[in-house]
Structures are given as structure tokens and as C-alpha cells.
Design a protein around this motif. Structure first.
Motif, PDB file in Angstrom:
ATOM      1  N   THR A  84      30.890  75.119  38.205  1.00 32.37           N
ATOM      2  CA  THR A  84      31.436  73.767  38.147  1.00 32.37           C
ATOM      3  C   THR A  84      32.263  73.505  39.398  1.00 32.37           C
ATOM      4  OG1 THR A  84      31.547  73.888  35.737  1.00 32.37           O
ATOM      5  CG2 THR A  84      32.879  72.200  36.800  1.00 32.37           C
ATOM      6  N   ALA A  85      31.929  72.413  40.103  1.00 30.47           N
ATOM      7  CA  ALA A  85      32.704  72.000  41.278  1.00 30.47           C
ATOM      8  C   ALA A  85      33.756  70.969  40.874  1.00 30.47           C
ATOM      9  CB  ALA A  85      31.787  71.426  42.352  1.00 30.47           C
ATOM     10  N   VAL A  86      33.406  70.071  39.943  1.00 32.06           N
ATOM     11  CA  VAL A  86      34.326  69.061  39.408  1.00 32.06           C
ATOM     12  C   VAL A  86      34.185  69.090  37.892  1.00 32.06           C
ATOM     13  CG1 VAL A  86      34.924  66.617  39.333  1.00 32.06           C
ATOM     14  CG2 VAL A  86      34.103  67.614  41.476  1.00 32.06           C
ATOM     15  N   ASP A  87      35.309  69.265  37.179  1.00 29.27           N
ATOM     16  CA  ASP A  87      35.291  69.395  35.720  1.00 29.27           C
ATOM     17  C   ASP A  87      34.773  68.138  35.032  1.00 29.27           C
ATOM     18  OD1 ASP A  87      36.434  71.830  36.158  1.00 29.27           O
ATOM     19  OD2 ASP A  87      38.388  71.324  35.305  1.00 29.27           O
ATOM     20  N   ALA A  88      34.120  68.346  33.885  1.00 25.88           N
ATOM     21  CA  ALA A  88      33.773  67.243  32.992  1.00 25.88           C
ATOM     22  C   ALA A  88      35.052  66.822  32.284  1.00 25.88           C
ATOM     23  CB  ALA A  88      32.733  67.700  31.974  1.00 25.88           C
ATOM     24  N   GLU A  89      35.146  65.536  31.896  1.00 26.79           N
ATOM     25  CA  GLU A  89      36.364  65.107  31.209  1.00 26.79           C
ATOM     26  C   GLU A  89      36.117  63.928  30.275  1.00 26.79           C
ATOM     27  OE1 GLU A  89      38.694  62.246  34.257  1.00 26.79           O
ATOM     28  OE2 GLU A  89      38.791  64.383  34.738  1.00 26.79           O
ATOM     29  N   SER A  90      37.025  63.778  29.334  1.00 28.08           N
ATOM     30  CA  SER A  90      37.074  62.645  28.402  1.00 28.08           C
ATOM     31  C   SER A  90      38.529  62.281  28.183  1.00 28.08           C
ATOM     32  CB  SER A  90      36.455  63.002  27.048  1.00 28.08           C
ATOM     33  OG  SER A  90      35.062  63.072  27.125  1.00 28.08           O
ATOM     34  N   ASN A  91      38.791  61.003  27.995  1.00 26.65           N
ATOM     35  CA  ASN A  91      40.137  60.529  27.672  1.00 26.65           C
ATOM     36  C   ASN A  91      40.178  60.104  26.215  1.00 26.65           C
ATOM     37  OD1 ASN A  91      41.336  60.776  30.297  1.00 26.65           O
ATOM     38  ND2 ASN A  91      40.055  59.068  30.921  1.00 26.65           N
ATOM     39  N   TYR A  92      41.191  60.579  25.479  1.00 24.86           N
ATOM     40  CA  TYR A  92      41.358  60.271  24.063  1.00 24.86           C
ATOM     41  C   TYR A  92      42.792  59.880  23.782  1.00 24.86           C
ATOM     42  CZ  TYR A  92      36.931  62.679  23.330  1.00 24.86           C
ATOM     43  OH  TYR A  92      35.624  63.051  23.381  1.00 24.86           O
ATOM     44  N   PHE A  93      43.044  58.681  23.312  1.00 25.64           N
ATOM     45  CA  PHE A  93      44.358  58.238  22.830  1.00 25.64           C
ATOM     46  C   PHE A  93      45.505  58.688  23.732  1.00 25.64           C
ATOM     47  CE2 PHE A  93      41.638  59.059  19.093  1.00 25.64           C
ATOM     48  CZ  PHE A  93      41.425  57.738  18.720  1.00 25.64           C
ATOM     49  N   GLY A  94      45.381  58.449  25.020  1.00 23.81           N
ATOM     50  CA  GLY A  94      46.429  58.819  25.957  1.00 23.81           C
ATOM     51  C   GLY A  94      46.380  60.261  26.415  1.00 23.81           C
ATOM     52  N   GLY A  95      45.430  61.019  25.931  1.00 23.60           N
ATOM     53  CA  GLY A  95      45.290  62.417  26.349  1.00 23.60           C
ATOM     54  C   GLY A  95      43.982  62.616  27.092  1.00 23.60           C
TER      55      GLY A  95
END
Length: 191
Positions: A84-95
């Protein structure tokens, strides 16, 4: 660490196990380490990995492969490393949740040339085992948590390669293992 050693041993066996086996062909020639390198290639790819979060991870992948066409037409073996060069991400309720992984895989491959239909185009398939080490972290500004997991899973891939010259080609691949789908494109250089 034990899983890394097991996967490394499987990859080494797949890529070089034929080097000591007799090839019972009519000419009596045996497969040697030198012929594996002479028939070898390296591949560098950049791609996207869907790990189940909103945004995919950006990955880099490197492959060493060799043709075993003298054993059976189209047959080959590959060892593959994906990071992984750039992480996968998700935003949840301010987190935010972030995930990354690394995988080491060994494959048996099959290459089919479509020269009769489309000059210089090859269709690729591969099946093998992948050791995957995944990490995830979550934070909401006041608290953080992290977890990691590793496993050895069956890995399957398909792709296409367009030969620009005898030793250079463009390649695209779609691979899947342990609920991770990776689409990558890059270049192949043959020795």
C-alpha cells in the motif's frame, strides 16, 4: 512470522521447484536456474485496491515471472509483492478509518496469445497462494483503536499484456485474495 516463512517457501517452491526436476522431453534437456532467468521477466505496476472502505488504497506491485513453455505451452510461474502506497479510508460520524496491507504471492500462470485475432496481445491468468498482512486504525478525535491480521489465501488473477517490442510490454491485471480486489496497470520487461 510463521506465515511469512510458509508463504515464502511456497513462493520459492513454485518459482524454482522446476529447476531440479527432469524434463522428460525427447531432447532430454532439463530445466535449469539459468533457463528460468533467461525466460524471465519483471513487472512494475501501480493500481487501486478495494478493501471495503469508501476510498480505495493506492498500491504498488512488483512481479518476477518466468515462462515454463518448455514444460507445457503457455505455462509459467510468478512471485508477486504488493504494498500500500496510500491507505484506504472511510469517514464515519466525525471519525476516520484507515486500512493498509502488504501481500506476497506465488502463482502458477497461463498465457494465451491472441496474435491471430489481435497482433501482440496476450490474455493472462494466474492461480496461487497469497500471504496478506493487513492493518486498520480508527480515530474520532478523542479515541483511537487499531488492529492487524494476517492470513494465507487462494489468489486468482486475470489480465492482458500488449507487447510493444520483444522485451517490453504494457500490462493490466485484476487480482483478488482475502476480500481484496486489486486493479493495476504497468509495464513488463523481459530478460
Amino acid at each position: 512470522m510463521k506465515n511469512v516463512l510458509i508463504c515464502s517457501a511456497l513462493t520459492a517452491a513454485l518459482a524454482s521447484g522446476y529447476a531440479h526436476a527432469d524434463n522428460h522431453s525427447s531432447n532430454g534437456s532439463a530445466i535449469s536456474g539459468q533457463s528460468l532467468v533467461e525466460n524471465g521477466y519483471v513487472e512494475a505496476r501501480l493500481g487501486f485496491a478495494d478493501v471495503g472502505l469508501d476510498d480505495s488504497a493506492i498500491v504498488v506491485a512488483g512481479t518476477f515471472g518466468t515462462s515454463l513453455a518448455h514444460v507445457y505451452p503457455g505455462l509459467g510461474a510468478e512471485a508477486d509483492l504488493t504494498l500500500t502506497a496510500v491507505d484506504a479510508e472511510s469517514n464515519y460520524f466525525g471519525g476516520k478509518v484507515e486500512a493498509s496491507y502488504a501481500s506476497l504471492a506465488g502463482y502458477a500462470t497461463y498465457t494465451y496469445s491472441l496474435d491471430k485475432q489481435i497482433k501482440d496481445l496476450e490474455v493472462l491468468g494466474r492461480l496461487g497462494l497469497a500471504y496478506t498482512d493487513a492493518e486498520a486504525s480508527a480515530s474520532n478525535g478523542s479515541a483511537t483503536a487499531s488492529a492487524d491480521d494476517s492470513s494465507i489465501d487462494i489468489a486468482i488473477g486475470i489480465g492482458a499484456r500488449y507487447n510493444l517490442r520483444d522485451n517490453l510490454a504494457l500490462v493490466g491485471r485484476l487480482d483478488t485474495y482475502e476480500d481484496i480486489d486489486v486493479f493495476s496497470v504497468g509495464a513488463t520487461f523481459r530478460f
